[in-house]
Design a protein around this motif. Structure first.
Motif, PDB file in Angstrom:
ATOM      1  N   LEU A  15     130.758  14.597 -43.716  1.00 56.81           N
ATOM      2  CA  LEU A  15     132.078  14.113 -43.068  1.00 56.81           C
ATOM      3  C   LEU A  15     132.450  14.972 -42.205  1.00 56.81           C
ATOM      4  O   LEU A  15     133.009  14.602 -41.173  1.00 56.81           O
ATOM      5  CB  LEU A  15     133.142  14.424 -44.385  1.00 56.81           C
ATOM      6  N   SER A  16     131.662  15.963 -41.773  1.00 59.37           N
ATOM      7  CA  SER A  16     132.069  17.104 -40.916  1.00 59.37           C
ATOM      8  C   SER A  16     131.628  16.548 -39.574  1.00 59.37           C
ATOM      9  O   SER A  16     131.963  16.808 -38.487  1.00 59.37           O
ATOM     10  CB  SER A  16     131.415  18.369 -41.087  1.00 59.37           C
ATOM     11  N   LYS A  17     130.567  15.660 -39.929  1.00 56.80           N
ATOM     12  CA  LYS A  17     130.042  14.839 -38.464  1.00 56.80           C
ATOM     13  C   LYS A  17     130.761  13.759 -37.776  1.00 56.80           C
ATOM     14  O   LYS A  17     130.474  13.210 -36.669  1.00 56.80           O
ATOM     15  CB  LYS A  17     128.591  14.368 -38.898  1.00 56.80           C
ATOM     16  N   ILE A  18     132.087  13.227 -38.406  1.00 57.04           N
ATOM     17  CA  ILE A  18     132.583  12.196 -38.111  1.00 57.04           C
ATOM     18  C   ILE A  18     133.631  12.453 -36.920  1.00 57.04           C
ATOM     19  O   ILE A  18     134.003  13.737 -36.790  1.00 57.04           O
ATOM     20  CB  ILE A  18     133.430  11.544 -39.309  1.00 57.04           C
ATOM     21  N   ASP A  19     133.573  11.699 -35.751  1.00 56.16           N
ATOM     22  CA  ASP A  19     134.165  12.092 -34.589  1.00 56.16           C
ATOM     23  C   ASP A  19     135.558  12.274 -35.032  1.00 56.16           C
ATOM     24  O   ASP A  19     136.353  11.155 -35.530  1.00 56.16           O
ATOM     25  CB  ASP A  19     133.848  10.799 -33.634  1.00 56.16           C
ATOM     26  N   LYS A  20     136.479  12.947 -34.763  1.00 59.42           N
ATOM     27  CA  LYS A  20     137.754  13.356 -34.985  1.00 59.42           C
ATOM     28  C   LYS A  20     138.594  12.281 -34.247  1.00 59.42           C
ATOM     29  O   LYS A  20     139.857  12.298 -34.599  1.00 59.42           O
ATOM     30  CB  LYS A  20     138.360  14.936 -34.618  1.00 59.42           C
ATOM     31  N   ASN A  21     138.081  11.675 -33.515  1.00 62.36           N
ATOM     32  CA  ASN A  21     139.004  10.816 -32.663  1.00 62.36           C
ATOM     33  C   ASN A  21     138.753   9.335 -33.007  1.00 62.36           C
ATOM     34  O   ASN A  21     139.166   8.236 -32.342  1.00 62.36           O
ATOM     35  CB  ASN A  21     138.648  10.917 -30.948  1.00 62.36           C
ATOM     36  N   SER A  22     137.961   8.935 -34.028  1.00 60.46           N
ATOM     37  CA  SER A  22     137.482   7.821 -34.398  1.00 60.46           C
ATOM     38  C   SER A  22     138.453   7.398 -35.678  1.00 60.46           C
ATOM     39  O   SER A  22     139.056   8.172 -36.419  1.00 60.46           O
ATOM     40  CB  SER A  22     136.329   7.677 -34.947  1.00 60.46           C
ATOM     41  N   PRO A  23     138.600   5.839 -35.938  1.00 65.64           N
ATOM     42  CA  PRO A  23     139.354   5.331 -36.986  1.00 65.64           C
ATOM     43  C   PRO A  23     138.774   5.921 -38.242  1.00 65.64           C
ATOM     44  O   PRO A  23     139.421   6.167 -39.144  1.00 65.64           O
ATOM     45  CB  PRO A  23     139.155   4.239 -36.755  1.00 65.64           C
ATOM     46  N   GLU A  24     137.549   6.068 -38.441  1.00 69.07           N
ATOM     47  CA  GLU A  24     136.877   6.627 -39.803  1.00 69.07           C
ATOM     48  C   GLU A  24     137.433   8.191 -40.239  1.00 69.07           C
ATOM     49  O   GLU A  24     137.361   8.316 -41.315  1.00 69.07           O
ATOM     50  CB  GLU A  24     135.345   6.699 -39.552  1.00 69.07           C
ATOM     51  N   PHE A  25     137.781   8.936 -39.189  1.00 67.14           N
ATOM     52  CA  PHE A  25     138.209  10.254 -39.380  1.00 67.14           C
ATOM     53  C   PHE A  25     139.501  10.132 -40.304  1.00 67.14           C
ATOM     54  O   PHE A  25     139.739  10.950 -41.104  1.00 67.14           O
ATOM     55  CB  PHE A  25     138.332  11.130 -38.183  1.00 67.14           C
ATOM     56  N   ASP A  26     140.542   9.217 -39.804  1.00 66.44           N
ATOM     57  CA  ASP A  26     141.780   8.923 -40.681  1.00 66.44           C
ATOM     58  C   ASP A  26     141.538   8.652 -41.863  1.00 66.44           C
ATOM     59  O   ASP A  26     142.230   9.115 -42.966  1.00 66.44           O
ATOM     60  CB  ASP A  26     142.481   7.996 -39.730  1.00 66.44           C
ATOM     61  N   LEU A  27     140.558   7.837 -42.333  1.00 63.83           N
ATOM     62  CA  LEU A  27     140.010   7.544 -43.544  1.00 63.83           C
ATOM     63  C   LEU A  27     139.474   8.846 -44.323  1.00 63.83           C
ATOM     64  O   LEU A  27     139.727   8.827 -45.553  1.00 63.83           O
ATOM     65  CB  LEU A  27     139.113   6.466 -43.666  1.00 63.83           C
ATOM     66  N   ALA A  28     138.821   9.606 -43.693  1.00 59.27           N
ATOM     67  CA  ALA A  28     137.852  10.508 -44.116  1.00 59.27           C
ATOM     68  C   ALA A  28     139.014  11.857 -44.559  1.00 59.27           C
ATOM     69  O   ALA A  28     138.547  12.757 -45.379  1.00 59.27           O
ATOM     70  CB  ALA A  28     136.824  11.050 -43.418  1.00 59.27           C
ATOM     71  N   LYS A  29     140.138  11.876 -43.936  1.00 61.91           N
ATOM     72  CA  LYS A  29     140.862  13.292 -44.164  1.00 61.91           C
ATOM     73  C   LYS A  29     141.306  13.293 -45.631  1.00 61.91           C
ATOM     74  O   LYS A  29     141.134  14.518 -46.037  1.00 61.91           O
ATOM     75  CB  LYS A  29     141.990  13.199 -43.093  1.00 61.91           C
ATOM     76  N   PRO A  30     141.790  12.435 -46.217  1.00 62.50           N
ATOM     77  CA  PRO A  30     142.228  12.734 -47.666  1.00 62.50           C
ATOM     78  C   PRO A  30     140.943  13.269 -48.458  1.00 62.50           C
ATOM     79  O   PRO A  30     141.038  14.159 -49.355  1.00 62.50           O
ATOM     80  CB  PRO A  30     142.605  11.334 -47.961  1.00 62.50           C
ATOM     81  N   LEU A  31     139.922  12.688 -48.115  1.00 60.30           N
ATOM     82  CA  LEU A  31     138.508  13.260 -48.980  1.00 60.30           C
ATOM     83  C   LEU A  31     138.442  14.502 -48.562  1.00 60.30           C
ATOM     84  O   LEU A  31     137.646  15.400 -49.345  1.00 60.30           O
ATOM     85  CB  LEU A  31     137.618  12.140 -48.569  1.00 60.30           C
ATOM     86  N   ILE A  32     138.254  14.804 -47.226  1.00 58.21           N
ATOM     87  CA  ILE A  32     137.774  16.156 -46.771  1.00 58.21           C
ATOM     88  C   ILE A  32     138.781  17.232 -47.402  1.00 58.21           C
ATOM     89  O   ILE A  32     138.394  18.135 -47.879  1.00 58.21           O
ATOM     90  CB  ILE A  32     138.287  16.127 -45.174  1.00 58.21           C
ATOM     91  N   SER A  33     140.026  16.948 -47.570  1.00 55.78           N
ATOM     92  CA  SER A  33     141.039  17.848 -48.207  1.00 55.78           C
ATOM     93  C   SER A  33     140.675  18.156 -49.607  1.00 55.78           C
ATOM     94  O   SER A  33     140.968  19.087 -50.103  1.00 55.78           O
ATOM     95  CB  SER A  33     142.574  17.357 -47.818  1.00 55.78           C
ATOM     96  N   LYS A  34     140.032  16.914 -50.250  1.00 51.29           N
ATOM     97  CA  LYS A  34     139.727  17.103 -51.799  1.00 51.29           C
ATOM     98  C   LYS A  34     138.469  18.103 -51.940  1.00 51.29           C
ATOM     99  O   LYS A  34     138.252  18.730 -53.017  1.00 51.29           O
ATOM    100  CB  LYS A  34     139.761  15.908 -52.316  1.00 51.29           C
ATOM    101  N   LEU A  35     137.557  18.156 -50.865  1.00 53.06           N
ATOM    102  CA  LEU A  35     136.222  18.766 -51.091  1.00 53.06           C
ATOM    103  C   LEU A  35     136.346  20.220 -50.360  1.00 53.06           C
ATOM    104  O   LEU A  35     135.584  20.740 -50.614  1.00 53.06           O
ATOM    105  CB  LEU A  35     135.359  17.902 -50.218  1.00 53.06           C
ATOM    106  N   LYS A  36     137.558  20.615 -50.021  1.00 55.40           N
ATOM    107  CA  LYS A  36     137.556  22.121 -49.368  1.00 55.40           C
ATOM    108  C   LYS A  36     137.447  22.902 -50.822  1.00 55.40           C
ATOM    109  O   LYS A  36     138.278  22.686 -51.663  1.00 55.40           O
ATOM    110  CB  LYS A  36     138.946  22.255 -48.594  1.00 55.40           C
TER     111      LYS A  36
END
Length: 243
Positions: A222-243
């Motif tokens: 997940l850390s490799k996803i471009d922060k300006n991509s639409p996929e990053f918006d999808l990934a943010k909730p999952l990233i927060s759960k994996l911290k």
């Protein structure tokens, strides 16, 4: 918003017609805000499904929600004031309680694949208008028949080995079929090259790891996803759960 919740519920219970399903998938693909709201609702729905032990309570909840909604939408405008207040109050309190319980219960739980996966409809026949095989692959994928979709997509790849789009959705279909090694190899190859599908491949690859409960690998990917991509918006909730 209430009718949107009912639409989400119908989708999750396979109650949409073929036309409604196509329209829903298109909206998920094109509207990021709609997709994020759907993911949140889906996660809450799965929580309720897995934690409410008495099925009659869940059935009663859905019955009351549908009844209140039907009353709201069927009343003429001149008589809606009291209904609007009643339904809005009912819905607000209900969903506040649900999300409060959800946030408390899931704060210590590992994220689940079913809570985050979305099914974007694909359109591969535009560029292959005379290709019957492509039409079959598209229809199968969009109706979540991933076994058939994987078969047709594999055949398409044999005909066009350089088609990254075919490989991307073939990889996703394999995740749904739990053929993780093949899926991961395909998606990893796409994610390592610069293309329009790079971030989508990374997102799907992270979902593969999530489904395998390999949370550390999922987090790393997940850390490799471009922060300006639409996929990053999808990934943010999952990233927060994996911290």
């Amino acid at each position: 918003m209430e009718d949107q919740y009912l639409l989400f519920d119908k989708y999750l219970n396979d109650e949409l017609s073929e036309e409604e399903l196509t329209s829903f998938n298109e909206k998920v693909s094109s509207d990021i805000e709609f997709e994020k709201e759907f993911l949140l609702y889906k996660e809450t729905h799965n929580f309720l499904k897995n934690t409410i032990e008495k099925e009659d309570e869940l059935a009663s909840f859905k019955k009351n929600l549908n009844k209140a909604s039907n009353s709201y939408f069927s009343k003429p405008h001149s008589t809606k004031k009291g209904v609007i207040f009643t339904f809005a109050k009912y819905a607000a309190v209900l969903f506040t309680i649900i999300f409060a319980i959800y946030m408390y219960q899931t704060s210590m739980e590992d994220p689940s694949y079913d809570s985050f996966v979305t099914y974007r409809s694909i359109d591969i026949t535009v560029r292959n208008s005379e290709n019957e095989l492509a039409t079959k692959a598209e229809n199968s994928f969009n109706h979540k028949d991933f076994k058939s979709a994987s078969k047709y997509l594999y055949e398409l790849i044999q005909l066009d080995e350089n088609n990254t789009e075919f490989k991307l959705y073939y990889g996703f279909s394999l995740i749904e079929l739990n053929e993780f090694q093949k899926a991961d190899n395909i998606l990893s190859s796409i994610s390592e090259r610069n293309s329009a599908y790079k971030n989508t491949a990374i997102w799907y690859l992270s979902l593969s790891k999530l489904k395998q409960k390999d949370y550390q690998s999922c987090k790393n990917i997940l850390s490799k996803i471009d922060k300006n991509s639409p996929e990053f918006d999808l990934a943010k909730p999952l990233i927060s759960k994996l911290k």
